[in-house]
Design an enzyme around this catalytic site. Structure first.
Site, PDB file in Angstrom:
ATOM      1  N   THR A  78      70.982  64.535   4.454  1.00  0.00           N
ATOM      2  CA  THR A  78      72.397  64.457   4.805  1.00  0.00           C
ATOM      3  C   THR A  78      73.062  65.770   4.425  1.00  0.00           C
ATOM      4  O   THR A  78      72.455  66.656   3.828  1.00  0.00           O
ATOM      5  CB  THR A  78      73.091  63.259   4.135  1.00  0.00           C
ATOM      6  OG1 THR A  78      74.362  63.056   4.759  1.00  0.00           O
ATOM      7  CG2 THR A  78      73.293  63.476   2.641  1.00  0.00           C
ATOM      8  N   CYS A 176      70.466  61.260   8.020  1.00  0.00           N
ATOM      9  CA  CYS A 176      69.885  60.002   7.535  1.00  0.00           C
ATOM     10  C   CYS A 176      68.717  59.546   8.399  1.00  0.00           C
ATOM     11  O   CYS A 176      68.340  58.378   8.386  1.00  0.00           O
ATOM     12  CB  CYS A 176      70.956  58.910   7.432  1.00  0.00           C
ATOM     13  SG  CYS A 176      72.329  59.381   6.373  1.00  0.00           S
TER      14      CYS A 176
END
Length: 213
Positions: A78, A176
């Site tokens: 991320t 993600c």
């Protein structure tokens, strides 16, 4: 600045380098494990940085050589940076430890924060974090992410909520590890500026959700 609500201390750390914040998390974790300190949540912003959890695949990473910090949390890659509020709860979980229940409490905290600003967000089956559901503007998109670790019954790492960050940073990675959904922010969804300074006191107020079982 530190405030305490329901036995939980919230520390506003301002903007803090990712590695410095990671060191501080580990220091606090040792104190909470040893019983020298109560549950504590660091609330801060990071300078722009990509972090990769243990399940990150090579193809999730930036292809342009952008540096990535590998960390010991769950989840994949991320981005963190200005305009995003990051929370690192260092809290002791009830015994027996139920990590899934803790993740659900973290999601609920973030759902409630979004609701206070007028954004209806929720969960997506099989995916952690908090999502704006599919609508005429596009597929489901993530407004808040969660990645945690539990060691000796006490949590590390935590959550991030996109306030008014530059979303193009997510274009360099597969955020993600999810290819079929987007990333969004409170500002993008609501069509008005919502800053970290706006979200910080609201998130603080909802922190007791983390320890309510």
């Amino acid at each position: 600045m530190s405030t305490t609500t329901s036995g939980l201390s919230a520390v506003r750390a301002g903007q803090l380098d990712y590695l410095a914040a990671w060191d501080e998390q580990r220091r606090l974790h040792e104190s909470v494990v040893a019983g020298e300190r109560g549950d504590t949540v660091l609330l801060l912003e990071h300078p722009s940085v990509y972090t990769a959890g243990k399940r990150t695949e090579p193809w999730d990473r930036p292809m342009d050589g952008t540096p990535v910090v590998d960390v010991d949390r769950g989840g994949k890659i991320t981005w963190h940076g200005p305009g995003q509020l990051v929370g690192y709860p260092i809290v002791r979980l009830p015994d027996p430890v139920d990590v899934v229940a803790y993740v659900r409490r973290t999601e609920q905290l973030l759902i409630d924060v979004c609701a206070e600003f007028g954004l209806a967000a929720g969960r997506v089956e099989g995916r952690s974090g908090v999502w704006v559901p599919e609508d005429d503007r596009g597929p489901a998109r993530k407004v808040a992410a969660i990645g945690i670790r539990v060691a000796r019954g006490v949590t590390l790492h935590g959550f991030s909520i996109n306030c008014d960050c530059e979303l193009t940073y997510f274009d360099r990675i597969v955020p993600c590890g999810i290819r079929d959904a987007g990333v969004t922010s409170l500002t993008a969804e609501l069509g008005r500026p919502v800053t970290v300074a706006d979200v910080l006191p609201v998130a603080e107020r909802h922190l007791p959700t983390l320890v309510t079982v």
